[in-house]
Design a protein around this motif. Structure first.
Motif, mmCIF file in Angstrom:
data_model
loop_
_atom_site.group_PDB
_atom_site.id
_atom_site.type_symbol
_atom_site.label_atom_id
_atom_site.label_comp_id
_atom_site.label_asym_id
_atom_site.label_seq_id
_atom_site.Cartn_x
_atom_site.Cartn_y
_atom_site.Cartn_z
ATOM 1 N N LEU A 93 31.245 10.498 15.479
ATOM 2 C CA LEU A 93 29.983 11.222 15.302
ATOM 3 C C LEU A 93 29.339 11.540 16.647
ATOM 4 N N SER A 94 29.412 10.592 17.581
ATOM 5 C CA SER A 94 28.860 10.839 18.909
ATOM 6 C C SER A 94 29.604 11.979 19.607
ATOM 7 N N ASP A 95 30.931 11.996 19.495
ATOM 8 C CA ASP A 95 31.710 13.085 20.090
ATOM 9 C C ASP A 95 31.384 14.412 19.414
ATOM 10 N N ALA A 96 31.208 14.387 18.097
ATOM 11 C CA ALA A 96 30.885 15.619 17.373
ATOM 12 C C ALA A 96 29.535 16.173 17.813
ATOM 13 N N ARG A 97 28.578 15.298 18.022
ATOM 14 C CA ARG A 97 27.270 15.757 18.498
ATOM 15 C C ARG A 97 27.380 16.345 19.894
ATOM 16 N N ALA A 98 28.213 15.716 20.744
ATOM 17 C CA ALA A 98 28.410 16.264 22.086
ATOM 18 C C ALA A 98 29.047 17.650 22.023
ATOM 19 N N LEU A 99 30.040 17.833 21.147
ATOM 20 C CA LEU A 99 30.671 19.144 21.007
ATOM 21 C C LEU A 99 29.702 20.166 20.451
ATOM 22 N N ALA A 100 28.862 19.744 19.509
ATOM 23 C CA ALA A 100 27.905 20.678 18.908
ATOM 24 C C ALA A 100 26.868 21.157 19.920
ATOM 25 N N SER A 101 26.525 20.304 20.867
ATOM 26 C CA SER A 101 25.533 20.683 21.882
ATOM 27 C C SER A 101 26.161 21.279 23.129
ATOM 28 N N GLY A 102 27.488 21.493 23.114
ATOM 29 C CA GLY A 102 28.156 22.083 24.263
ATOM 30 C C GLY A 102 28.537 21.084 25.330
ATOM 31 N N GLY A 103 28.497 19.801 25.010
ATOM 32 C CA GLY A 103 28.836 18.774 25.977
ATOM 33 C C GLY A 103 30.311 18.442 25.973
ATOM 34 N N ILE A 104 30.652 17.349 26.649
ATOM 35 C CA ILE A 104 32.041 16.902 26.775
ATOM 36 C C ILE A 104 32.238 15.675 25.899
ATOM 37 N N ALA A 105 33.260 15.698 25.067
ATOM 38 C CA ALA A 105 33.582 14.585 24.176
ATOM 39 C C ALA A 105 34.769 13.816 24.732
ATOM 40 N N SER A 106 34.891 12.558 24.303
ATOM 41 C CA SER A 106 36.018 11.744 24.750
ATOM 42 C C SER A 106 37.341 12.220 24.163
ATOM 43 N N LYS A 107 37.262 12.953 23.031
ATOM 44 C CA LYS A 107 38.463 13.438 22.373
ATOM 45 C C LYS A 107 38.094 14.621 21.489
ATOM 46 N N SER A 108 38.982 15.579 21.386
ATOM 47 C CA SER A 108 38.728 16.749 20.542
ATOM 48 C C SER A 108 39.885 16.899 19.560
ATOM 49 N N ASP A 109 39.601 16.736 18.274
ATOM 50 C CA ASP A 109 40.593 16.869 17.224
ATOM 51 C C ASP A 109 39.963 17.621 16.056
ATOM 52 N N PRO A 110 40.752 18.008 15.026
ATOM 53 C CA PRO A 110 40.176 18.773 13.901
ATOM 54 C C PRO A 110 39.007 18.056 13.207
ATOM 55 N N LEU A 111 39.076 16.723 13.103
ATOM 56 C CA LEU A 111 37.983 15.999 12.444
ATOM 57 C C LEU A 111 36.693 16.130 13.240
ATOM 58 N N ARG A 112 36.772 15.941 14.525
ATOM 59 C CA ARG A 112 35.579 16.034 15.362
ATOM 60 C C ARG A 112 35.019 17.454 15.369
ATOM 61 N N LEU A 113 35.913 18.453 15.395
ATOM 62 C CA LEU A 113 35.442 19.838 15.376
ATOM 63 C C LEU A 113 34.771 20.165 14.048
ATOM 64 N N ASP A 114 35.318 19.675 12.964
ATOM 65 C CA ASP A 114 34.713 19.919 11.646
ATOM 66 C C ASP A 114 33.346 19.239 11.540
ATOM 67 N N ILE A 115 33.260 17.992 12.007
ATOM 68 C CA ILE A 115 31.979 17.283 11.973
ATOM 69 C C ILE A 115 30.977 17.949 12.907
ATOM 70 N N ALA A 116 31.455 18.486 14.026
ATOM 71 C CA ALA A 116 30.562 19.183 14.950
ATOM 72 C C ALA A 116 29.939 20.404 14.301
ATOM 73 N N GLN A 117 30.744 21.139 13.508
ATOM 74 C CA GLN A 117 30.191 22.284 12.792
ATOM 75 C C GLN A 117 29.137 21.841 11.773
ATOM 76 N N GLN A 118 29.399 20.733 11.093
ATOM 77 C CA GLN A 118 28.404 20.221 10.144
ATOM 78 C C GLN A 118 27.137 19.754 10.857
ATOM 79 N N VAL A 119 27.323 19.151 12.023
ATOM 80 C CA VAL A 119 26.154 18.727 12.800
ATOM 81 C C VAL A 119 25.292 19.926 13.155
ATOM 82 N N GLY A 120 25.929 21.016 13.592
ATOM 83 C CA GLY A 120 25.174 22.211 13.949
ATOM 84 C C GLY A 120 24.445 22.810 12.759
ATOM 85 N N ARG A 121 25.142 22.917 11.625
ATOM 86 C CA ARG A 121 24.516 23.520 10.446
ATOM 87 C C ARG A 121 23.380 22.645 9.903
#
Length: 458
Positions: A93-121
């Motif tokens: 969740l922390s990585d997803a929030r970082a991706l949603a805000s344009g930051g750097i995550a420790s890892k980028s995978d389909p789960l994190r990208l999907d959660i990042a989209q949900q975080v943004g919406r």
């Protein structure tokens, strides 16, 4: 966004104040004598209702909505990967929030990208929903208050009741905050003693302080939690500081209040109080770079071995820092002694020195004791000077020329270290609770001294 909403609610409430005031005058066609409450009270009631309802909804949705979104996202992560632990889910969740805000995550995978989209919406929906509902609540409350305006509407009674309850709420918050702090200290202290199998004597009378060096499976070593070196170092530095601050501060207060001319007092008192505005880190630099080397070199010149970080250097600089507190408060209470007492003493043939010693100081004793207690509290709670000038190692010694440490320094080191927070919190909170109890006993003793020696005058 939420900050702007808060100010928008305040602006809307101010608008309702102006409208409510004007509407109250318009209802009675300018004859305000027909109103039960003056127009200002109608405006104040509309302002209070609008602001309270809008801010309450803003706080409720802002906090509860964020909690709900986090719970929902964690549930989505765990449902996508049931074998994942809660800590790993929080990391995703922390990585997803970082991706949603344009930051750097420790890892980028389909789960994190999907959660990042949900975080943004969901984040956007939460923000805009909170803004709209809060403004609507403020608008509805203000319109309701405007609709109630009539000659018989008791706006003054209702507005004063609301203000009285707000004041009561703020007082309750202050009290409950204090109670919460004390309870948190007590609970963490109980957990700490339970961790060392209730060997309280090892903490109170032990002479070895290294609580995190013997941690095994989350358990602390009772033989390494002896706090005597910390309390001894705190006491030594506080005593040195008081030996510097009390005489200088009290004598300067007596001089400025009874001996100095108005011209001298006009520039001496502000110059003395300038010391109170100097940051403690500056005092720490002065102690570490200037005073400590001077003391060490002076000691070497006469054959003494003085550590580069000593309790003497820290205590002297701390005393210099406390001087303006004691001087300013003592000067105020000495000036508050009635002039008639001085005149009566002079009429009986007493000198100025005798008057100050036997009349003024006894009358000002409660204030002077309070000033000294404030200085002691400042010395006990000081951290920066001790870190830079006295050291961080727990050293049990009665020699002020050696390095020591204090309770507050160790609390900071435990809380800000790399050790697990649950392990380090126990010793830190226990030290804080012990310091709280010592300070409380000092205050009780000081109050008894004040009651015993206080002079009462009509």
């Amino acid at each position: 966004m939420l900050t702007l909403t808060f100010f928008a609610i305040l602006a809307l409430a101010l608008a309702f104040f102006v409208i409510g005031r004007s509407r109250a005058v318009a209802v009675v066609r300018g004859d305000v004598r027909l109103l039960h409450s003056r127009p200002n009270f109608h405006g104040i009631l509309a302002l209070l209702l609008s602001a309270i309802c809008g801010i309450a909804v803003l706080l409720l949705l802002g906090t509860m909505g964020a909690v709900w979104i986090e719970t929902h996202l964690l549930a989505a992560i765990l449902s996508a990967q049931p074998d994942m632990s809660p800590i790993e889910a929080e990391l995703v969740l922390s990585d997803a929030r970082a991706l949603a805000s344009g930051g750097i995550a420790s890892k980028s995978d389909p789960l994190r990208l999907d959660i990042a989209q949900q975080v943004g919406r969901q984040g956007a929906l939460h923000h805009w929903g909170t803004v709209v509902v809060s403004l609507v609540a403020a608008l509805v409350a203000g319109l309701w208050a405007l609709g109630k305006i009539s000659p018989d509407w008791r706006a003054r009674n209702r507005s004063e009741t609301i203000i009285r309850r707000i004041l009561m709420l703020t007082a309750a918050i202050a009290v409950l905050t204090t109670v919460g702090i004390v309870l948190s200290l007590i609970f963490e202290t109980i957990n700490f003693f339970n961790n060392i199998d209730w060997q309280v004597h090892k903490f109170l009378f032990g002479t070895t302080w290294s609580p995190l060096s013997g941690v095994q499976a989350g358990k602390l070593d009772p033989d390494k939690v002896g706090a005597v070196p910390l309390f001894a170092g705190t006491l030594m530095i506080t005593v040195i500081a008081m030996l510097v601050a009390v005489p200088v501060g009290l004598f300067s207060a007596v001089y400025l209040s009874d001996f100095a001319s108005h011209r001298v007092r006009a520039w001496a008192k502000p110059m003395l109080e300038l010391l109170a505005g100097i940051p403690t880190v500056v005092y720490g630099f002065f102690a570490a770079i200037t005073l400590a080397p001077f003391i060490r070199n002076s000691g070497e010149a006469i054959g003494l071995t003085i550590a580069s970080e000593s309790a003497l250097a820290a205590g002297i600089v701390m005393g210099i820092m406390i001087i303006p507190f004691i001087s300013s408060l003592s000067d105020d209470v000495i000036n508050a002694v009635p002039q008639s007492l001085r005149d009566g003493s002079y009429g009986l043939g007493a000198t100025k020195a005798e008057t100050i010693r036997q009349v003024v100081l006894p009358a000002a004793l409660p204030g002077i004791v309070s000033a000294v207690l404030l200085g002691v509290s400042r010395a006990v709670g000081e951290t920066m000077i001790v870190v830079m000038a006295a050291g961080q190692g727990a050293n049990l010694t009665a020699n002020p020329l050696e390095a020591v440490t204090t309770v507050t320094v160790q609390i900071v080191m435990l809380i800000t270290g790399d050790t697990e927070a649950s392990t380090a919190a126990g010793p830190a909170f226990t030290l804080g609770f012990t310091l709280f109890c010592v300070t409380l006993l000092m205050n009780i003793a000081a109050q008894r001294v004040v009651r015993k020696y206080r002079e009462l005058y009509d």
